[in-house]
Design an enzyme around this catalytic site. Structure first.
Site, mmCIF file in Angstrom:
data_model
loop_
_atom_site.group_PDB
_atom_site.id
_atom_site.type_symbol
_atom_site.label_atom_id
_atom_site.label_comp_id
_atom_site.label_asym_id
_atom_site.label_seq_id
_atom_site.Cartn_x
_atom_site.Cartn_y
_atom_site.Cartn_z
ATOM 1 N N LYS A 48 0.844 -1.207 0.000
ATOM 2 C CA LYS A 48 0.000 0.000 0.000
ATOM 3 C C LYS A 48 0.875 1.250 0.000
ATOM 4 O O LYS A 48 0.600 2.215 -0.713
ATOM 5 C CB LYS A 48 -0.950 -0.022 1.206
ATOM 6 C CG LYS A 48 -2.068 -1.049 1.010
ATOM 7 C CD LYS A 48 -2.901 -1.299 2.239
ATOM 8 C CE LYS A 48 -3.861 -2.473 1.961
ATOM 9 N NZ LYS A 48 -4.665 -2.859 3.106
ATOM 10 N N GLN A 92 -4.904 -1.545 9.176
ATOM 11 C CA GLN A 92 -4.785 -2.887 8.580
ATOM 12 C C GLN A 92 -5.422 -3.944 9.490
ATOM 13 O O GLN A 92 -5.123 -4.004 10.677
ATOM 14 C CB GLN A 92 -3.289 -3.197 8.358
ATOM 15 C CG GLN A 92 -3.041 -4.507 7.664
ATOM 16 C CD GLN A 92 -3.568 -4.545 6.227
ATOM 17 O OE1 GLN A 92 -3.397 -3.607 5.451
ATOM 18 N NE2 GLN A 92 -4.233 -5.624 5.865
ATOM 19 N N ASP A 115 -11.219 2.644 3.448
ATOM 20 C CA ASP A 115 -11.479 1.203 3.276
ATOM 21 C C ASP A 115 -12.970 0.953 3.052
ATOM 22 O O ASP A 115 -13.356 -0.104 2.566
ATOM 23 C CB ASP A 115 -11.031 0.443 4.540
ATOM 24 C CG ASP A 115 -9.751 -0.345 4.311
ATOM 25 O OD1 ASP A 115 -9.429 -0.606 3.133
ATOM 26 O OD2 ASP A 115 -9.092 -0.704 5.303
#
Ligand code: NAP
Length: 279
Positions: A48, A92, A115
């Site tokens: 990422k 995460q 997200d």
């Protein structure tokens, strides 16, 4: 049979993000939080950050020890929520068992939830209002559209009903005017339902589960699964999907491979969502 090239399409999207950032001289920042030292999560976070670098998005990295408490993590998120220089926040998953993931997801400000996992984002998708769409299903819609495949009026079957893939996938296909069926572990006659699909999206989490018997001749098959293989026992192959590719591919009109299909799209859409958070 056409192989959908997720690598090429994801690069196209990252280039579009980068061009827009350069053109408008935007200052875009993604805060990336990793708690603990799960090796797979470390790889995802590294990828990422590399994608951010490619797109000219600044990434702020918070790598916290396994012992981090929920309160400490909530304090960090609160600080990042209030920091106007931060466009998006990504925490995460999975988090250590001592931390309630849902509490953390809901703590991220809806306007920074790149997200798309919060209830605010899920609600926006459900009601057709503006919000962040989870990256994997958003990437799948891009793969389908950019391959010139029509969704409107098609029989779409989604296998799996998770909050991060199956459910948002179904909502997105519905938004594109597909006729959508969602299946899960309690579904009866899975084979029969799948073999009606013009577009079959497989997010079941079981290696090579879907064989040719599940697939209508000429269908579009999207394989979301990622499973590690022992290369020594699998002719050098390190990964496979939820679909038995060799068996299924000859019967399809379009199929995504693993690797190089859905996988790269998830990060590309994260870059897209981060840019969107800035606009
Ligand atoms: P998940 O949360 O484990 O969900 C799996 C879904 O499959 C559940 O809804 C489950 O039904 C359903 N299922 C299980 N067995 C079934 C059966 N025999 N028949 C029909 N449905 C069945 O998985 P996920 O997070 O959605 O992920 C799915 C796969 O995609 C995994 O392999 C994951 O690694 C991969 N993935 C890839 C990416 C990417 O970037 N490419 C991103 C996310 C996930 P119930 O709800 O009834 O249990």
């Amino acid at each position: 049979m056409n192989i959908i090239d997720g690598k090429a399409i994801s690069l196209e999207i990252k280039n579009e993000v980068r061009d827009r950032i350069e053109q408008d001289k935007l200052d875009v920042t993604l805060a990336v939080i990793l708690v603990g030292s799960d090796p797979a999560s470390q790889v995802y976070v590294r990828n990422k950050k590399l994608a951010c670098e490619y797109c000219n998005i600044k990434s702020l990295s918070y790598e916290l020890p396994e012992e981090t408490t929920q309160e400490e993590l909530l304090e960090l998120i609160d600080r990042l929520n209030k920091d106007e220089s931060v466009s998006g926040i990504l925490c995460q998953l999975p988090l250590p068992k001592t931390i309630d993931e849902d509490v953390i997801i809901q703590a991220i400000a809806p306007e920074k939830d790149v997200d798309g996992f919060s209830r605010a984002s899920a609600g926006a998708l459900m009601t057709g209002s503006e919000g962040f769409v989870p990256c994997t299903p958003a990437g799948i819609i891009e793969l389908i559209k950019r391959s010139g495949i029509e969704i409107e009026g098609k029989e779409c079957v989604v296998i799996g009903r998770s909050n991060i893939v199956g459910k948002p996938m179904a909502m997105l296909l519905l938004k594109e005017n597909g006729t959508v069926t969602v299946t899960h572990s309690k579904t009866k006659n899975l084979k029969e339902i799948c073999s009606r699909a013009d577009i079959l999206v497989v997010a079941i989490g079981k290696p090579k589960f879907i064989t040719a018997e599940y697939v209508k001749e000429g269908a579009v098959v999207i394989d979301v699964g990622i499973h590690r293989l022992d290369p020594e026992k699998n002719g050098g192959k390190k990964l496979c999907g939820d679909v038995d590719y060799e068996d299924v591919a000859p019967h399809t009109s379009y199929i995504t491979p693993v690797p190089g299909g859905v996988g790269p799209m998830t990060i590309a859409m994260l870059m897209y969502n981060t840019l969107k958070a800035k606009l």
